[in-house]
Design an enzyme around this catalytic site. Structure first.
Site, short mmCIF file in Angstrom:
data_model
loop_
_atom_site.label_atom_id
_atom_site.label_comp_id
_atom_site.label_asym_id
_atom_site.label_seq_id
_atom_site.Cartn_x
_atom_site.Cartn_y
_atom_site.Cartn_z
N CYS A 6 5.74 9.74 -0.31
CA CYS A 6 4.44 9.24 0.15
C CYS A 6 3.28 10.07 -0.41
CB CYS A 6 4.38 9.19 1.68
SG CYS A 6 5.69 8.18 2.40
N GLY A 60 0.82 -1.19 0.00
CA GLY A 60 0.00 0.00 0.00
C GLY A 60 0.87 1.25 0.00
N ILE A 113 5.76 3.80 6.27
CA ILE A 113 5.21 2.46 6.43
C ILE A 113 4.34 2.13 5.23
CG2 ILE A 113 3.66 0.99 7.81
CD1 ILE A 113 4.47 2.64 10.26
N THR A 144 8.18 6.03 -2.44
CA THR A 144 9.16 6.34 -1.40
C THR A 144 10.54 5.98 -1.91
OG1 THR A 144 9.62 6.23 0.98
CG2 THR A 144 9.18 4.14 -0.14
#
Length: 303
Positions: A223, A125, A193, A129
């Site tokens: 992101c 997901g 993340i 990055t």
């Protein structure tokens, strides 16, 4: 199937382990009471393979392939035995950009036909990055059925690991930012993340900037978040040292060489991860040449 080679087992006992009231960790364990072995419902520490490459620079495609092989093995174990051990991989990557399922090439600030580094489109997901040397990447491959079957809980728990590391080891007060995933210090994002979960088995994970050269982030919108900066532990410690804002006497950490700072951060990461997820590690060694080949992986552009 990945070839694992010989395994060297050595247990790491974290200094402190506390049951997580939110974690689904009650299990039937055999305990000895007054010389008699009995089965009792208690908080049991789950076993976790630790594949430690934190000093190594592992090509992204090899680590990606390794994760997917381990996920397949765990699915097979669950089908046959009903459960599987957890695995944690810690490493660094050479410079590379990765795109998640929500990624748009509009967030790449360079000519797509002449990228500065390799670009991989992945099934995790999130948005685009950067990974590179000096950034510690953790890939937890865990069975959420035996922790908590809740993806929001899992994401917030990964964030909690990093927040604890920054606070306990470096006296850096980090936080979450509403509406976003990751860990922030002020307006600087220090940890990204991005996860994938298949049949409640997790892979991909988190990336924490420790001594990372942050300049490659300028070539993307990290992101997909406009108007925010990217930071690193090294940079934050230098700021604290120069301004004398570290009230806990740890500003001298800013003077550590990069290898020492990576090692300190690694030890703190695996300790905090073990506390939060209630895990006991054992080392599993894999010879680097034995990592699987990257056949079938999508490299959309290469330098």
């Amino acid at each position: 199937m990945v070839l694992l080679g010989e395994c060297c087992l050595s247990f790491i006992t974290p200094r402190f382990l506390r049951p997580n009231s939110e974690s689904n960790s009650l299990s039937d364990c055999v305990v000895e009471i007054n010389g008699h072995r009995r089965r009792k419902r208690v908080h049991c520490l789950r076993s976790c393979e630790l594949l430690d490459f934190h000093k190594e620079i592992i090509p992204y495609e090899k680590a990606w392939c390794l994760q997917k092989d381990i996920v397949r093995e765990k699915k097979s174990e669950i089908e046959k035995e009903g459960d599987c051990n957890d695995t944690l991989i810690v490493l660094q990557h050479p410079s590379v950009y990765t795109l998640g399922t929500a990624s748009s090439i509009n967030n790449l600030n360079f000519d797509i036909n002449n990228p500065p580094f390799h670009i991989h489109r992945t099934e995790r997901g999130g948005e685009v990055t950067y990974h590179g040397p000096g950034q510690l990447v953790m890939y937890p491959i865990i069975n959420l059925r035996r922790h908590k079957m809740d993806l929001h809980w899992y994401l917030r728990t990964l964030e909690e690991v990093v927040i604890r590391v920054l606070s306990s080891t470096f006296s850096i007060q980090a936080s979450r930012m509403e509406g976003f995933t990751g860990v922030w210090v002020g307006d600087e994002k220090v940890a990204a993340i991005g996860i994938r979960v298949a049949q409640w088995i997790t892979y991909h994970g988190l990336a924490l900037n420790v001594t990372t050269d942050l300049s490659p982030f300028k070539w993307i919108v990290p992101c997909g978040i406009h108007g925010r900066q990217v930071g690193s532990i090294k940079g934050l410690l230098r700021e604290a040292q120069s301004s004398c804002n570290n009230a806990h006497g740890k500003a001298d950490l800013g003077g550590l060489d990069d290898d020492s700072l990576i090692n300190i951060t690694y030890r703190s990461l695996i300790e905090e991860f073990s506390k939060v997820f209630q895990l006991e590690y054992y080392h599993k060694t894999i010879s680097l040449p034995m990592l699987c080949e990257s056949e079938g992986k999508e490299v959309i552009y290469t330098k």
